[in-house]
Design a protein around this motif. Structure first.
Motif, short mmCIF file in Angstrom:
data_model
loop_
_atom_site.label_atom_id
_atom_site.label_comp_id
_atom_site.label_asym_id
_atom_site.label_seq_id
_atom_site.Cartn_x
_atom_site.Cartn_y
_atom_site.Cartn_z
N GLN A 126 34.60 -46.98 72.47
CA GLN A 126 34.08 -46.48 73.75
C GLN A 126 35.12 -46.68 74.84
OE1 GLN A 126 30.18 -47.80 74.96
NE2 GLN A 126 30.64 -47.45 77.11
N LYS A 127 35.53 -45.59 75.49
CA LYS A 127 36.55 -45.67 76.53
C LYS A 127 36.12 -45.04 77.85
CE LYS A 127 40.41 -45.66 73.26
NZ LYS A 127 41.61 -44.91 72.79
N ASN A 152 35.50 -41.32 72.48
CA ASN A 152 34.64 -42.47 72.27
C ASN A 152 34.28 -42.70 70.80
OD1 ASN A 152 34.45 -43.08 75.03
ND2 ASN A 152 32.77 -41.64 75.32
N ILE A 187 28.58 -40.94 74.29
CA ILE A 187 28.67 -42.29 73.74
C ILE A 187 28.11 -42.34 72.32
CG2 ILE A 187 27.93 -44.70 73.97
CD1 ILE A 187 29.96 -43.87 76.07
#
Length: 577
Positions: free
Chosen positions: A317-318, A313, A279
């Motif tokens: 963010q996925k 990301n 992240i």
């Protein structure tokens, strides 16, 4: 009407007593071992178990137990599992033929044990009428009424004391009717079976996650539908091709099916440290993978997936990296100490709990904490309640409190983790906790086939009970090649056992489709004539992190998994330096 009911009863009775292979005559071997299929022995140096082809009652060989300087009250026991639904509320009789030689200070006999949710419901081990001394072949038996509340039945034979005993031709009667011990399939797949299989699989083009097109995976997306949790299994903890395929599927789920959470068979707190990397780019990914404490995840294949997640990301963010295991407690203690450092009494409680656990770990080499004394468990429980009370009083956000409570829960789970079944239950609990912390998110879970399966108290058993159709279990299989494992040569690559007639993999490799998916749910619903073998028990490769002499075990894949993803060839996963 009466005739119709009678016919239905006859059909059901026929089905009831002709459904299982138990190897009651000890004739069929677990390939690559000296162990009869469906049976296992106590691992005790006091007794030697072996087949005997010279001394037998009627069949080709018997099972022989020889004492080897056993300790007082030690016994040699061999065990099988009986399908509990056949016996609930019924009278059973276990018969067997025994021969003995010079048994003293004990006896030879049969045993039968019935367990329920709250403990043992019935037990008989012929303690008062077992065979002593020297006896030629004779039939012995025990009888029992099986409680309706039974959840598990085990049975077998035993030798207590010194001497030799032979066992052969077991037989089980239920309400006076003989239970039919079926023979396992050992014939080649028929042309019709293979033609049906080839027509009903969904071929995939590659396992390579770097491939540009996902067109072949659209069928996978269709098969999982709107499921909230898709569990991706693995038949070993060390197959490069399976790891790469799972990476490709996770990538597809994130990019095309809006899956935002990835969760792995790794300790929950340590896995979330790696999430800080994917992240925010915090930390060194190689060190963080090593910090997850299992070589199985310390591989180039996993590192490649982690780097893809970070890249995914970078713009938006996925996907998060999480874990749901609970086999270590150190990081949870550190997080609790950091949050509660101003409370001297709580810090003393934490130190006391950790000292107990560290001492147990050093003394018993990290064996299950069931070895903790009842007194120590009571101490830990009391002090953890003090810690929960202290967390409740902290002036922090509710989300931060939830995390601290979960660290306490990891410690509670570690203490309570006494067997494989309980670990699976806790892993399911932790995965559902992660889901509750990310409302509306979908989860791609990564674990061994044995954990994701819907039966036998696997993690998937508990998840499917909670999530119903929102849970999809994808079992993996391969036929030939190598895999990484711990074995007699240490941690390295080992040759995989070749599939034989009577294995699912023999069918799969025979259609010459290198990679494919098969939907077991549709087969269970439609029951095609030439797919009957997929709905029966046959041998299926089941390997964890250890190289086993025999890699195939009888499995009902149609009950365990929703989909099977097959890759013909495997090579060992690539360990990081």
């Amino acid at each position: 009407m009466r005739t119709t009911i009678l016919l239905i009863f006859v059909c059901l009775a026929g089905k009831l007593f002709s459904q299982e292979f138990l190897n009651l005559g000890f004739e069929y071997e677990l390939r690559g071992s000296e162990t009869p299929k469906k049976w296992w022995y106590t691992t005790s140096s006091g007794y030697i178990f072996k087949w005997d082809g010279n001394e037998k009652h009627e069949s080709n060989r018997s099972l022989k137990i020889t004492s080897n300087n056993p300790k007082e009250n030690q016994s040699g026991v061999f065990t099988a599992s009986f399908p509990v639904d056949f016996a609930k509320g019924r009278k059973i009789e276990l018969r067997g033929h025994l021969k003995t030689e010079s048994i003293n200070n004990g006896y030879a006999g049969l045993w039968w044990k019935v367990d329920g949710q709250d403990g043992v419901l019935g037990f008989d081990n012929m303690e008062n009428n077992g065979l002593k001394g020297t006896n030629d072949w004779q039939e012995v038996s025990l009888k029992m009424l099986v409680d309706e509340k039974a959840t598990e039945i085990t049975f077998g034979g035993l030798l207590l004391g010194n001497g030799v005993a032979w066992y052969d031709n077991f037989e089980i009667l239920i309400d006076g009717k003989t239970f039919n011990d079926l023979q396992p399939r050992s014939t080649e797949p028929t042309p019709d079976e293979l033609a049906w299989l080839k027509k009903n699989v969904y071929p995939l083009s590659t396992y390579d996650p770097s491939t540009k097109s996902d067109e072949d995976l659209e069928v996978f997306g269709s098969l999982i539908g709107d499921a909230q949790v898709v569990a991706l299994g693995e038949v070993t903890h060390g197959s490069s091709e399976i790891f790469q395929m799972k990476h490709r599927l996770v990538k597809y789920l994130a990019e095309k099916k809006d899956f935002e959470i990835f969760s792995m068979e790794a300790n929950l707190p340590e896995a979330y440290k790696l999430n800080d990397y994917v992240i925010e780019g915090k930390g060194n990914p190689k060190e963080l993978l090593k910090g997850m404490r299992f070589w199985t995840w310390d591989t180039q294949e996993i590192l490649n997936m982690v780097e893809w997640m970070k890249l995914c990301n970078a713009s938006k963010q996925k996907i998060q990296f999480t874990g749901f295991d609970m086999q270590f407690y150190n990081l949870s203690f550190k997080e609790l100490q950091k949050a509660l450092e101003s409370d001297i009494n709580i810090m003393e409680d934490l130190a006391a709990i950790k000292q107990i656990l560290d001492s147990n770990k050093a003394q018993h080499r990290n064996l299950p904490t069931s070895l903790l004394s009842r007194n120590n468990k009571d101490i830990i429980e009391e002090k953890l309640e003090n810690i929960k009370d202290a967390i409740a009083k902290l002036n922090i956000s509710e989300n931060s409190k939830e995390w601290l409570y979960q660290h306490v829960r990891i410690i509670e789970q570690y203490v309570a983790q006494t067997n494989h079944m309980i670990r699976n239950k806790f892993m399911a609990e932790n995965l559902l906790w992660i889901k509750s912390q990310n409302q509306g998110s979908k989860i791609a879970a990564w674990a061994h086939n044995g954990h994701i399966q819907r039966t036998m108290h696997g993690m998937g058993n508990y998840l499917s009970d909670s999530l119903m159709n929102d849970y999809v279990a994808v079992g993996f299989a391969f036929s030939r090649g190598t895999y990484t494992a711990m074995g007699e040569n240490g941690l390295t690559t080992y040759q995989a056992q070749v599939p034989y007639n009577g294995t699912f993999e023999k069918f799969f490799e025979s259609i010459d489709v290198p990679i494919f998916i098969i939907d077991l749910r549709r087969i269970k619903e439609e029951k095609p004539m030439h797919a009957k073998w997929l709905l029966e028990k046959m041998d299926f490769r089941q390997v964890g992190s250890m190289k086993m002499k025999s890699e195939f075990y009888e499995t009902d894949i149609s009950e365990d998994y929703d989909l099977i993803l097959y890759i013909n060839n495997s090579s060992g996963s690539k360990l990081l330096d």
